[in-house]
Write a protein that holds these residues in place. Structure first.
Motif, short mmCIF file in Angstrom:
data_model
loop_
_atom_site.label_atom_id
_atom_site.label_comp_id
_atom_site.label_asym_id
_atom_site.label_seq_id
_atom_site.Cartn_x
_atom_site.Cartn_y
_atom_site.Cartn_z
N GLY A 636 0.80 -1.31 -0.03
CA GLY A 636 -0.06 0.15 -0.04
C GLY A 636 0.83 1.46 -0.15
N LEU A 637 0.19 2.47 -0.10
CA LEU A 637 0.73 3.85 0.04
C LEU A 637 0.15 4.50 1.38
CD1 LEU A 637 2.40 5.96 -1.21
CD2 LEU A 637 0.38 6.43 -2.62
N GLU A 638 1.24 5.09 2.13
CA GLU A 638 0.84 5.92 2.94
C GLU A 638 1.12 7.39 3.12
OE1 GLU A 638 2.50 3.90 6.44
OE2 GLU A 638 0.40 2.99 7.06
N PHE A 639 0.68 8.34 3.46
CA PHE A 639 1.02 9.69 3.57
C PHE A 639 0.70 10.49 4.72
CE2 PHE A 639 -0.81 13.91 3.27
CZ PHE A 639 0.17 14.77 2.70
N ASN A 640 1.65 11.25 5.14
CA ASN A 640 1.51 12.15 6.50
C ASN A 640 2.06 13.46 6.33
OD1 ASN A 640 3.96 12.10 8.26
ND2 ASN A 640 3.70 10.13 7.58
N THR A 641 1.57 14.36 6.95
CA THR A 641 2.14 15.58 7.16
C THR A 641 1.72 16.18 8.50
OG1 THR A 641 2.41 17.90 5.66
CG2 THR A 641 0.27 16.85 5.93
N ASN A 642 2.50 17.47 8.83
CA ASN A 642 2.11 18.35 10.00
C ASN A 642 2.29 19.66 9.56
OD1 ASN A 642 1.51 17.36 12.87
ND2 ASN A 642 2.47 15.62 12.18
N LEU A 643 1.05 20.50 9.32
CA LEU A 643 0.93 21.80 8.87
C LEU A 643 0.55 22.90 9.60
CD1 LEU A 643 -0.85 20.72 5.58
CD2 LEU A 643 1.50 20.86 5.79
N THR A 644 1.01 24.07 9.59
CA THR A 644 0.48 25.27 10.27
C THR A 644 -0.15 26.11 9.16
OG1 THR A 644 2.62 25.28 11.68
CG2 THR A 644 1.15 27.26 11.60
N LEU A 645 -1.49 25.84 9.33
CA LEU A 645 -2.42 26.40 8.25
C LEU A 645 -2.58 28.03 8.48
CD1 LEU A 645 -5.20 23.55 8.13
CD2 LEU A 645 -3.13 23.68 6.64
N TYR A 646 -2.67 28.41 9.71
CA TYR A 646 -2.66 29.78 10.09
C TYR A 646 -2.03 29.86 11.42
CZ TYR A 646 -6.66 30.17 6.64
OH TYR A 646 -7.18 30.03 5.53
N ALA A 655 -3.00 9.29 5.84
CA ALA A 655 -3.99 8.51 5.14
C ALA A 655 -3.10 7.53 4.61
CB ALA A 655 -4.64 9.62 4.03
N GLY A 656 -4.00 6.30 4.26
CA GLY A 656 -3.14 5.15 3.90
C GLY A 656 -4.19 4.35 2.91
N LEU A 657 -3.75 3.81 1.92
CA LEU A 657 -4.58 2.97 1.21
C LEU A 657 -3.82 1.64 0.79
CD1 LEU A 657 -6.76 2.21 -0.84
CD2 LEU A 657 -5.67 3.55 -2.76
N SER A 658 -4.32 0.52 1.09
CA SER A 658 -3.70 -0.85 1.00
C SER A 658 -4.54 -1.84 0.68
CB SER A 658 -2.84 -1.13 2.50
OG SER A 658 -3.67 -1.23 3.47
N TYR A 659 -3.83 -3.12 0.36
CA TYR A 659 -4.42 -4.11 0.11
C TYR A 659 -3.93 -5.39 0.75
CZ TYR A 659 -6.48 -8.43 -2.17
OH TYR A 659 -7.25 -9.63 -2.21
N VAL A 660 -4.55 -6.10 1.72
CA VAL A 660 -4.33 -7.12 2.60
C VAL A 660 -5.06 -8.56 2.18
CG1 VAL A 660 -3.94 -7.55 5.14
CG2 VAL A 660 -4.01 -5.44 4.52
N GLU A 661 -4.33 -9.44 2.29
CA GLU A 661 -4.85 -10.78 2.07
C GLU A 661 -4.32 -11.99 2.84
OE1 GLU A 661 -5.98 -12.18 -2.07
OE2 GLU A 661 -4.12 -13.58 -1.58
N ASP A 662 -4.91 -12.53 3.63
CA ASP A 662 -4.65 -13.62 4.37
C ASP A 662 -5.12 -15.33 3.66
OD1 ASP A 662 -3.47 -12.10 6.17
OD2 ASP A 662 -5.12 -12.21 7.65
N SER A 663 -4.23 -15.98 3.69
CA SER A 663 -4.42 -17.45 3.26
C SER A 663 -4.47 -18.54 4.72
CB SER A 663 -3.50 -17.90 2.10
OG SER A 663 -3.21 -16.95 1.32
N PHE A 664 -5.42 -19.26 4.52
CA PHE A 664 -5.64 -20.21 5.85
C PHE A 664 -6.43 -21.50 5.31
CE2 PHE A 664 -9.44 -17.69 5.50
CZ PHE A 664 -10.59 -18.64 5.94
N GLN A 665 -5.92 -22.42 6.35
CA GLN A 665 -6.77 -23.62 5.84
C GLN A 665 -8.02 -23.72 6.79
OE1 GLN A 665 -4.55 -27.22 7.19
NE2 GLN A 665 -5.60 -28.29 5.76
N LYS A 676 -8.91 -8.00 0.87
CA LYS A 676 -9.76 -6.84 0.47
C LYS A 676 -8.86 -5.48 0.47
CE LYS A 676 -13.28 -5.49 2.73
NZ LYS A 676 -14.34 -5.64 3.27
N PRO A 677 -9.37 -4.46 -0.45
CA PRO A 677 -8.69 -3.29 0.06
C PRO A 677 -9.05 -2.47 1.35
CG PRO A 677 -10.42 -3.18 -1.85
CD PRO A 677 -10.05 -4.63 -1.44
N THR A 678 -8.13 -1.94 1.91
CA THR A 678 -8.50 -1.02 3.11
C THR A 678 -8.12 0.23 3.00
OG1 THR A 678 -6.47 -1.90 4.13
CG2 THR A 678 -8.26 -3.29 4.37
N TYR A 679 -8.60 1.07 3.60
CA TYR A 679 -7.89 2.56 3.66
C TYR A 679 -8.21 3.34 5.15
CZ TYR A 679 -12.97 3.36 1.92
OH TYR A 679 -14.18 3.23 1.89
N ASN A 680 -7.38 4.13 5.45
CA ASN A 680 -7.73 4.77 6.73
C ASN A 680 -7.29 6.36 6.57
OD1 ASN A 680 -4.65 4.98 7.61
ND2 ASN A 680 -4.88 2.99 6.80
#
Length: 798
Positions: A636-646, A655-665, A676-680
C-alpha cells in the motif's frame, strides 16, 4: 539491482577519497549547552540544504563525509534567533563554541514555548518530535494515537500498516505490557515527559528481531540542575465513572539524577457485545441460530503504575543507571450475566440458557533494569545492560449455566470453577558498542531467557461438591533461551546516507504439557539482514529505500494446549506447536520539503499466528483457537504531514490505502483466501483560541475502513473527539476537558464466513467518554544548567 549496487559502491568510493568533517558546540548567552538544536549546512552559492544534523545533549554537533568547499552554516532552536555563518572547509574543521541569542517572548506573565510537532525522516525511522509542542498537554497514549503511521483502538490495540505484531520500547528498553495494560500505563504518563516517538517499520539490527515494527517512546532527560515536578488528576465519565491521579518528580544534581512517576487509577469498565452463530444445513440454509447478549461489567478498584529511574555520573566518562517500571492491579473483578437464545430453522425460539460468570483477575507486572555506560571518547562508547521482569496474572472464574425452554423454569443447571494462574519470569543481558569516528559502527551481543508456568485448575460441581476434572486441568511449563549478536554500519557519502546490518539469533525452547506428558522442543538459528538508503538530490527532496527481515514468536500463553472455558459452549485453546512468523518488509520513501511524507510498502508474513474462531457441529462448541495460518501479505501507500495552516491552526494529516490478504486452512481441510482493499485517514486539528495563547482546543477525526485478519472480516470504525485546555496560574497549572468517540463510531462487527462456518460478534468498548482534568507544575520549571564547562580534560574531549 546489481547495477544499482555497483553504482552506490562506486559513488561511495569516490566520495570517501575527498571527505572532510566539521564539528562544533552550541551554547546560549550564559554559556550553557543548547541541546537538540537544528544545524543545517547549506551550499554557499544557492543556499540549498546540503546536510542537516541536531546537537546532542551537550550541545555538540558533527558533520562527516563533506566535500571540500564553501558553505553557509545555519542553526535554529526554540527560543533563539536563527544563526548564520559563512565557512570554507578544506580539511577537518573544529569551529569551537557558537553562541545563540535568546528571544524574549513573554505575554502578560505567560511564557509561550509551544511549537508544532515535527515529523523528521531519518535513515532508518520516522521521528515524531513533540517536545514543547502543542501535543505536550496530552497523555502519552493520546500522543501515540496521533503519531503518523500508528493506529490505536479503544481496547489498547496498536497496529502499523495493518500488523499488530508491534514491539513497544521506552527509551529503547522493551516494555512487557500489551493491550489494555499498556494503554493504562501510557494514559498515566504525562505528555510533558515525552520527547518524541519513533516509528521504525524496518527496525535496524540493534533491535531484537521480534515484531514486525518497533515503536520507541523517547522520554525527556532532565538536563538542568535542580528539582521540579507535576501532579495530574482527571475524572472520566463513560457509562460508569473512573478516576486517575499521578505525580511526576525530577531531580538533577552534579552527579546524581532521579526521575519518578506514580499513578493511581480506579473505575468501572464495560464491554457490550453480541455473539451470533449460524449452524447450517447441507444446502446452506439455517438449521439453528445461537445468539448471546453480553454486557461485561468489570471493576478495577486499584491500578497502580510507576516508573523510577536513577543515574549516577561516576566521572565524565562513566555512568551507571538503574530503574524500574510496573503495573499492579490487585483488585480487578467482574460479574457477567449472558443470556444465549437458540432459534430453530423457522426462526422461533427453541430454548435458551443463561450464563453467569463471576471472575477475579489480579495482575502484577514489574520490570527492573540496570546499565553501565563507558565513553572511550566523544565518538566511541560501550554499554552493558541487564533487565529482569516478573509477570503474574490470575483469572479465577465461577461459571453457572441454567438451561430452560421458553417461558419455563430451568430444567438443568451446571457449574464449574476454573483458576488459571500465569507466572512468567524474563531475564536479559546485553552489551552494545558504537564507534562514530568514520561512519557509525554498532555491534552487540545479547542473551535472553524466559521461564513461564501456566496452571489451570478446573473443578465441576457434582451434588453440591466441587470435584476436580482431570480432563480440563493442566500444568504447562515453558522455557526459552535466545542468543543473539548483531553488527551494523552507516555512513554518509555526499547526498547519500547508507546503513546496513545483520543480526543472528539462535532460539532454543521447550514447551512441556505436564498433565499429558507432551513435550514440544524447537531449536533454530535465523539471520535477519537490514538495509537502508536515503538520497537527497536537492533541497526539499529525500528519497529512501529499506528492507528488513523480522520474526514474531508466539506469546507464551498461546502455547498452552488446554482449554479455557468462557461458558459451557465456548472456550479458548492454544497450540503447543506454534511456529514463529517470518516477515519480509520493503519500503520506498519520499519526503517533500521536509513535511510531506510518502511511504510505499510491501509486507509478506510466513506462518503468521493469530486467533481464529470456528464452530464445532458435533458439540455445538464455539472455539477460539490461536494457531498458524499459511501466510499474510499486504502492500500500500501511506501519506502524512503536519502543517501550520494559520497562526492559530495546526493540522496533522495522515492517510493510507492498502490491500491485505490472508491465506488459511479451513476446518474442512481446504485452503481459503480472505483479502480486500482497506483505507484509513485521520486528521488532528489544534487551535489557539485567544491572544494570550493560553486557551487551546483540538478537534480530531479517525476513520478505518473494513479490513481482514485471518478468517475475520472486520467492519469499518471511526472516532470523533474534541478537547479544550486552559493555562492558569501563570502557566504553571492547566485545566482541560476531552470528549471522546462523540457518536460511538468505534462499534465494530467481526464476521467469519466460509464453507459451513458462519459466525460473528458485535462489540463496543465503552469508548464514548468525557474527561475533566487538572495538572499543576511545581518546583523550579525554569532551571538553568549551572554545571561548569571544561572542568576536566575528558570533558573537553567530549
Amino acid at each position: 539491482m546489481k547495477k544499482l549496487i555497483m553504482l552506490l559502491l562506486w559513488g561511495s568510493f569516490a566520495g570517501y577519497t575527498q571527505e572532510v568533517s566539521l564539528s562544533g558546540k552550541v551554547v546560549d548567552g550564559s554559556h550553557q549547552a543548547v541541546p537538540f538544536a537544528d544545524v543545517l549546512l547549506l551550499q554557499a552559492n544557492d543556499s540549498v540544504s546540503y546536510k542537516t544534523e541536531q546537537t546532542n545533549e551537550s550541545g555538540e554537533f558533527r558533520f562527516g563525509g563533506l566535500v571540500k568547499g564553501d558553505y553557509l552554516l545555519k542553526m535554529k532552536a526554540i527560543g533563539f534567533e536563527e544563526y548564520y555563518k559563512k565557512i570554507t572547509i578544506q580539511k577537518d574543521t573544529i569551529l569551537g563554541v557558537l553562541s545563540l541569542k535568546e528571544i524574549s517572548n513573554n505575554l502578560e506573565g505567560i511564557t509561550v514555548t509551544s511549537t508544532r510537532p515535527i515529523v523528521k525522516r531519518l535513515t532508518d525511522r520516522l521521528e515524531f518530535s513533540v517536545e514543547n509542542s502543542s501535543l505536550s498537554s496530552n497523555n502519552a497514549w493520546e500522543i501515540l494515537s496521533k503519531t503518523p503511521g500508528v493506529m490505536t483502538s479503544s481496547g489498547g490495540g496498536i497496529s502499523i500498516r495493518g500488523s499488530q505484531s508491534i514491539l513497544v520500547t521506552i527509551n529503547d528498553k522493551k516494555v512487557y505490557l500489551s493491550g489494555e495494560e499498556l494503554k493504562q500505563f501510557l494514559e498515566g504518563t504525562s505528555g510533558e515527559e515525552v520527547k518524541s516517538i519513533e516509528v521504525i517499520t524496518n527496525p535496524p539490527a540493534k533491535y531484537e528481531a521480534q515484531g514486525s515494527a518497533v515503536l520507541n517512546i523517547k522520554l525527556k532527560k532532565n538536563l538542568s540542575l535542580g528539582y521540579k515536578g507535576s501532579v495530574n488528576t482527571a475524572y472520566v465519565q463513560s457509562k460508569y465513572p473512573k478516576g486517575i491521579a499521578s505525580v511526576n518528580q525530577f531531580y538533577k544534581g552534579e552527579k546524581l539524577s532521579l526521575a519518578g512517576r506514580y499513578g493511581l487509577g480506579s473505575g468501572v469498565y464495560v464491554n457490550e457485545g453480541t455473539d451470533v452463530v449460524h449452524y447450517l444445513k447441507e444446502d446452506g440454509s439455517i438449521d439453528s441460530r445461537w445468539e448471546s447478549i453480553m454486557i461485561r461489567k468489570s471493576k478495577s478498584l486499584e491500578q497502580h503504575s510507576y516508573r523510577l529511574q536513577a543515574s549516577y555520573e561516576i566521572d565524565s566518562l562513566n555512568t551507571i543507571s538503574a530503574g524500574g517500571t510496573g503495573l499492579v492491579t490487585p483488585r480487578q473483578q467482574g460479574d457477567f450475566t449472558v443470556p444465549t437464545f437458540i432459534y430453530g430453522s423457522n426462526g422461533a425460539l427453541d430454548s435458551l440458557y443463561i450464563t453467569r460468570n463471576n471472575r477475579k483477575n489480579p495482575l502484577r507486572n514489574n520490570a527492573y533494569n540496570m546499565s553501565f555506560d563507558h565513553l572511550f571518547n566523544a565518538k566511541e562508547k560501550v554499554s552493558v545492560t541487564a533487565d529482569y521482569t516478573q509477570y503474574w496474572r490470575q483469572e479465577r472464574q465461577d461459571i453457572v449455566s441454567a438451561f430452560s425452554l421458553p417461558e419455563e423454569s430451568p430444567y438443568r443447571t451446571t457449574r464449574f470453577i476454573s483458576d488459571n494462574a500465569q507466572d512468567i519470569q524474563l531475564f536479559s543481558a546485553q552489551t552494545d558498542y558504537s564507534n562514530e569516528k568514520n561512519g557509525t559502527l554498532e555491534a552487540g551481543l545479547k542473551f535472553g531467557n524466559v521461564k513461564a508456568q501456566s496452571n489451570l485448575d478446573y473443578k465441576d460441581e457434582i451434588n453440591g461438591d466441587f470435584v476436580n476434572n482431570p480432563n480440563r486441568t493442566s500444568l504447562f511449563l515453558y522455557d526459552e533461551s535466545i542468543f543473539a549478536g548483531y553488527t551494523s554500519y552507516s555512513k554518509e557519502f555526499g547526498k547519500w546516507s547508507l546503513k546496513a546490518g545483520l543480526r543472528g539469533e539462535y532460539t532454543s525452547l521447550e514447551g512441556n504439557s505436564v498433565t499429558t506428558s507432551e513435550i514440544n522442543e524447537q531449536h533454530y538459528f535465523k539471520l535477519f539482514p537490514t538495509f537502508y538508503g536515503l538520497y537527497k538530490p536537492s533541497e526539499g527532496h529525500e528519497i529512501g529505500i529499506s528492507y528488513g527481515k523480522r520474526i514474531t514468536r508466539p506469546q507464551y500463553s498461546r502455547l498452552n494446549p488446554f482449554r479455557s472455558y468462557y461458558n459451557s459452549y465456548s472456550y479458548f485453546v492454544g497450540d503447543p506447536k506454534l511456529l514463529p512468523t517470518i516477515s519480509h518488509n520493503v519500503n520506498l520513501l519520499y519526503t517533500l520539503k521536509n513535511k510531506y511524507n510518502f511511504d510505499l510498502f510491501y509486507r509478506l508474513e510466513k506462518n503468521p499466528s493469530m486467533e481464529i474462531s470456528y464452530q464445532d457441529y458435533e458439540t455445538n462448541m464455539l472455539v477460539y483457537h490461536f494457531t498458524n495460518i499459511k501466510e499474510d501479505f499486504a502492500f500500500g501507500l501511506e501519506f502524512n504531514t503536519n502543517l501550520t495552516l494559520y497562526d492559530f491552526w495546526e493540522s496533522g494529516i495522515q492517510a493510507g490505502l492498502s490491500y491485505v490478504e490472508d491465506s488459511f486452512q479451513g476446518r474442512d481441510g481446504s485452503f481459503y483466501k480472505n483479502g480486500k482493499p482497506t483505507y484509513n485517514a485521520s486528521i488532528s486539528n489544534r487551535f489557539v483560541l485567544n491572544k494570550k495563547k493560553d486557551l487551546t482546543g483540538e478537534l480530531n477525526f479517525q476513520y478505518n475502513s473494513s479490513s481482514v485478519q485471518g478468517t475475520f472480516v472486520i467492519s469499518q470504525t471511526s472516532n470523533l473527539s474534541a478537547s479544550i485546555r486552559k493555562k492558569i496560574w501563570k502557566g504553571n497549572g492547566e485545566v482541560y476537558a476531552i470528549f471522546s468517540d462523540i457518536y460511538r463510531g468505534e462499534q465494530e462487527k467481526v464476521v467469519t464466513n466460509y464453507a459451513d462456518q458462519y459466525n460473528y460478534f458485535k462489540s463496543y468498548g465503552d469508548t464514548q467518554s468525557f474527561r475533566l482534568g487538572f495538572r499543576y507544575n511545581f518546583g523550579n520549571q525554569n532551571l538553568v544548567n549551572k554545571k561548569k564547562e571544561g572542568q576536566t580534560e575528558e570533558q573537553q574531549r567530549l
